[in-house]
Scaffold this motif. Structure first.
Motif, PDB file in Angstrom:
ATOM      1  N   UNK A 101       1.381  -1.367   0.062  1.00 19.76           N
ATOM      2  CA  UNK A 101       0.020   0.018  -0.323  1.00 19.76           C
ATOM      3  C   UNK A 101       1.324   1.456  -0.047  1.00 19.76           C
ATOM      4  N   UNK A 102       0.832   2.167  -0.985  1.00 18.84           N
ATOM      5  CA  UNK A 102       1.942   3.705  -0.498  1.00 18.84           C
ATOM      6  C   UNK A 102       0.970   4.123  -0.153  1.00 18.84           C
ATOM      7  N   UNK A 103       1.796   5.518   0.610  1.00 15.43           N
ATOM      8  CA  UNK A 103       1.571   6.264   0.653  1.00 15.43           C
ATOM      9  C   UNK A 103       1.301   7.404   0.844  1.00 15.43           C
ATOM     10  N   UNK A 104       1.741   7.779  -0.358  1.00 15.07           N
ATOM     11  CA  UNK A 104       0.865   8.547  -2.005  1.00 15.07           C
ATOM     12  C   UNK A 104       1.337   8.053  -2.633  1.00 15.07           C
ATOM     13  N   UNK A 105       0.775   8.986  -4.096  1.00 19.58           N
ATOM     14  CA  UNK A 105       0.774   8.254  -4.980  1.00 19.58           C
ATOM     15  C   UNK A 105       1.088  10.146  -6.272  1.00 19.58           C
ATOM     16  N   UNK A 106       2.021  10.167  -6.668  1.00 22.93           N
ATOM     17  CA  UNK A 106       2.737  10.565  -7.822  1.00 22.93           C
ATOM     18  C   UNK A 106       2.660  10.741  -9.000  1.00 22.93           C
ATOM     19  N   UNK A 107       1.274  11.211  -9.291  1.00 20.70           N
ATOM     20  CA  UNK A 107       0.498  11.319 -10.721  1.00 20.70           C
ATOM     21  C   UNK A 107       1.489  12.253 -11.702  1.00 20.70           C
ATOM     22  N   UNK A 108       1.643  11.635 -12.708  1.00 20.13           N
ATOM     23  CA  UNK A 108       2.009  12.907 -14.236  1.00 20.13           C
ATOM     24  C   UNK A 108       0.791  13.291 -14.613  1.00 20.13           C
TER      25      UNK A 108
END
Length: 191
Positions: A101-108
């Protein structure tokens, strides 16, 4: 020099999609969590790389990533919800498929539909600025290109093994000659 992540947290996932502007085929998305020190030579936005280099980097990414997943939304889903929402759907599916489970999403890009329980940041040209987004770009592109090559064998004459469903003059000419297939996005201007 690409940065490792936006927040510097080791479980931040980079997200990107491929195939948004195509006339045919699904839209693909990938989510990738990389080790902070993973920085292979030539890692960059998939559009800046040759097919050979993308393939080599894909192998490295899949081998060394903390977690990665690729998902898609079909032409029927694109027709139902529109291409932007279908892209978010594919990204959400990729995040859900991660083994961590990621802690943050960096979205293009500049827009995203929030994923429940995980904060996100939209990053314009993120695939040229952050390693995990570049990695997601490569996975989404290579897996989608593979799918379009498989579909090209079933539907010869559209050149999908070369154009990947994008609106090239040859692809549009093939639609005029043969008509659309079940894999064409009927809500798009095909001709």
């Amino acid at each position: 020099m690409l940065l490792a992540s936006y927040t510097d947290h080791p479980l931040e996932a980079g997200l990107d999609e491929a195939g948004r502007g195509c006339l045919a085929g699904p839209v693909f998305a990938a989510a990738v969590i990389l080790p902070p020190d993973f920085a292979p030579a030539y890692l960059n936005d998939s559009k800046q790389l040759s097919a050979r280099r993308r393939t080599a980097l894909r192998a490295e990414i899949c081998e060394h990533a903390v977690a990665w997943a690729v998902a898609e939304a079909s032409p029927a889903e694109i027709a139902t919800v529109n291409i932007a929402q279908a892209s978010y759907l594919a990204m959400h599916r990729a995040v859900a498929a991660l083994g961590v489970v990621p802690t943050h999403l960096a979205v293009d890009g500049n827009r995203f539909k929030p994923y429940a329980g995980i904060e996100h940041t939209c990053l314009i040209k993120g695939d040229t600025r952050f390693r995990h987004i570049a990695a997601a770009s490569i996975l989404a592109k290579t897996f989608r290109d593979e799918r379009m090559a498989e579909l090209a064998e079933l539907f010869p004459g559209y050149g999908w093994e070369q154009n990947a469903g994008y609106p090239t003059p040859a692809h549009r000419a093939a639609i005029r000659q043969h008509g659309p297939t079940e894999h064409h996005r009927m809500g798009f201007r095909l001709l």
